[in-house]
Design a protein around this motif. Structure first.
Motif, PDB file in Angstrom:
ATOM      1  N   VAL A   1      93.809  27.858  41.534  1.00  0.00           N
ATOM      2  CA  VAL A   1      92.401  27.556  41.767  1.00  0.00           C
ATOM      3  C   VAL A   1      92.072  26.200  41.147  1.00  0.00           C
ATOM      4  O   VAL A   1      92.387  25.942  39.975  1.00  0.00           O
ATOM      5  CB  VAL A   1      91.489  28.645  41.165  1.00  0.00           C
ATOM      6  N   THR A  23      86.184  25.570  41.967  1.00  0.00           N
ATOM      7  CA  THR A  23      85.761  26.811  42.631  1.00  0.00           C
ATOM      8  C   THR A  23      86.505  27.034  43.940  1.00  0.00           C
ATOM      9  O   THR A  23      86.184  27.955  44.694  1.00  0.00           O
ATOM     10  CB  THR A  23      84.252  26.749  42.921  1.00  0.00           C
ATOM     11  N   ALA A  73      90.102  27.701  46.128  1.00  0.00           N
ATOM     12  CA  ALA A  73      91.463  28.231  46.072  1.00  0.00           C
ATOM     13  C   ALA A  73      92.410  27.222  46.710  1.00  0.00           C
ATOM     14  O   ALA A  73      92.392  27.016  47.928  1.00  0.00           O
ATOM     15  CB  ALA A  73      91.548  29.565  46.781  1.00  0.00           C
ATOM     16  N   ASN A  95      96.733  30.306  48.085  1.00  0.00           N
ATOM     17  CA  ASN A  95      96.521  31.741  48.200  1.00  0.00           C
ATOM     18  C   ASN A  95      97.582  32.261  49.157  1.00  0.00           C
ATOM     19  O   ASN A  95      97.348  32.445  50.354  1.00  0.00           O
ATOM     20  CB  ASN A  95      95.118  32.052  48.707  1.00  0.00           C
TER      21      ASN A  95
END
Length: 355
Positions: free
Chosen positions: A53, A56, A58, A61
């Motif tokens: 991360v 804020t 990502a 993933n």
């Protein structure tokens, strides 16, 4: 992004890259600085993910599947392809050891994902007998969505297997066509940027230290010059002391002569006292002898006073000479210490200039 049921099992720091979707050859840095990259495990869904991360957002993933492969392309750079995200992730590490640890953990998690898939297949066969087929047929394997809990399980058909296999071949071809040297250059570039920042900070600190040393050197030089002048003054005073030493010798000789004279007068007084009775036959001779005796005693007292003053003057001269000698010695010791410190400072400046 992360649910309370997911727990980190391994974390490290690395520069994150993604393959350029337009060219499929160049790397695009995900951030200017190294980010925390972690392996997470979802115990409820039995899923392993790699997550990173930035702020804020990502950056990574990626759900790990048994068909994924982590490849080391250099001593500090590794990559893997994620067909679901339709991208290739690259990680640049600070050292080869960090890269090896991440790669080993990738293999462990990949094996755990394979065991979880096999276990899930076994459960599916036991709960749904209609899905039992012959050993010559291909068993469908479930795919668990990485978008979060609450989604239904989707089963992969043979045509889906063919599509995934084709996608894997396409990604392998894309990676093989990519320039390995460009990947290495990208990783080295960011590593060099970090090293350059550290070197600039060290250079500023070294320049500040050099300025401080120069000021200290100037102060030492000024203090050394003042000490030299003080030594010259003391040496000139020492020259006067040599002349005073001569006068002290003369004064000592005069004191010895006075002591001898006093001793002779004392003997003469004793002789006169012993002969006083025999020689005072007449009143005039007696008065004359007494007067002479008084004069001799007064002379003796005067000589004793002169002797006392001479001894006092000699003691003061000796004390002054000792004080001057002590001060010269102290200044010489201070000069030696300052010269030694100045020599060490010059050596330090010479080493700094060489480096």
């Amino acid at each position: 992004l992360l649910s309370c049921r997911e727990q980190p099992i391994f974390s490290t720091r690395a520069h994150v890259f993604q393959i350029d979707p337009a060219t499929k050859r160049n790397w695009i840095p995900a951030s200017k600085h190294a980010l925390t990259v972690s392996y997470f495990y979802d115990a409820t869904r039995n899923v392993y993910r790699i997550i990173s991360v930035g702020g804020t957002k990502a950056i990574i993933n990626s759900t790990i599947t048994p068909n994924m492969t982590f490849t080391k392309t250099s001593q500090k750079f590794g990559q893997w392809a994620d067909s679901r995200a339709n991208t290739v992730y690259g990680l640049g590490f600070a050292s080869e050891q960090h890269l090896s640890q991440f790669a080993e953990k990738f293999q462990e998690v990949k094996e755990a994902a394979r065991l979880a898939r096999e276990k899930s297949q076994d459960k599916t066969e036991l709960t749904n007998p209609a899905l039992n087929i012959t050993s010559h047929q291909v068993l469908p394997s479930p795919i668990i969505s990485s978008n979060g809990p609450g989604e239904d399980k989707l089963f992969r058909s043979q045509s889906a297997d063919v599509e995934i296999s084709t996608e894997k071949e396409r990604l392998k071809k894309m990676l093989s066509e990519g320039s390995v040297s460009e990947v290495q250059w990208e990783a080295e570039f960011f590593s060099l940027q970090d090293n350059n920042t550290k070197l600039v900070a060290a250079l500023h600190e070294a320049n500040a230290n050099v300025d401080q040393w120069k000021k200290q050197l100037t102060a030492y030089q000024e203090e050394t010059e003042s000490l030299r002048q003080r030594v010259a003054e003391l040496e000139s005073q020492g020259t006067h002391d040599s002349s005073s030493d001569n006068s002290k010798e003369e004064l000592s000789q005069t004191l010895e002569e006075l002591e001898l004279l006093i001793k002779a007068k004392d003997e003469e007084i004793q002789l006169l006292k012993s002969q006083r009775c025999g020689r005072w036959e007449a009143e005039g001779e007696r008065e004359e002898t007494l007067q002479k005796l008084q004069e001799l005693e007064a002379r003796n007292a005067e000589l004793e006073q002169r002797l006392h003053m001479a001894e006092q003057s000699l003691a003061e001269s000796l004390a002054e000479r000792d004080r001057m000698h002590s001060e010269v010695t102290k200044v010489a010791e201070i000069m030696d210490v300052k010269i030694f410190e100045l020599s060490e400072l010059r050596q330090g400046l010479a080493k700094l200039v060489e480096s």
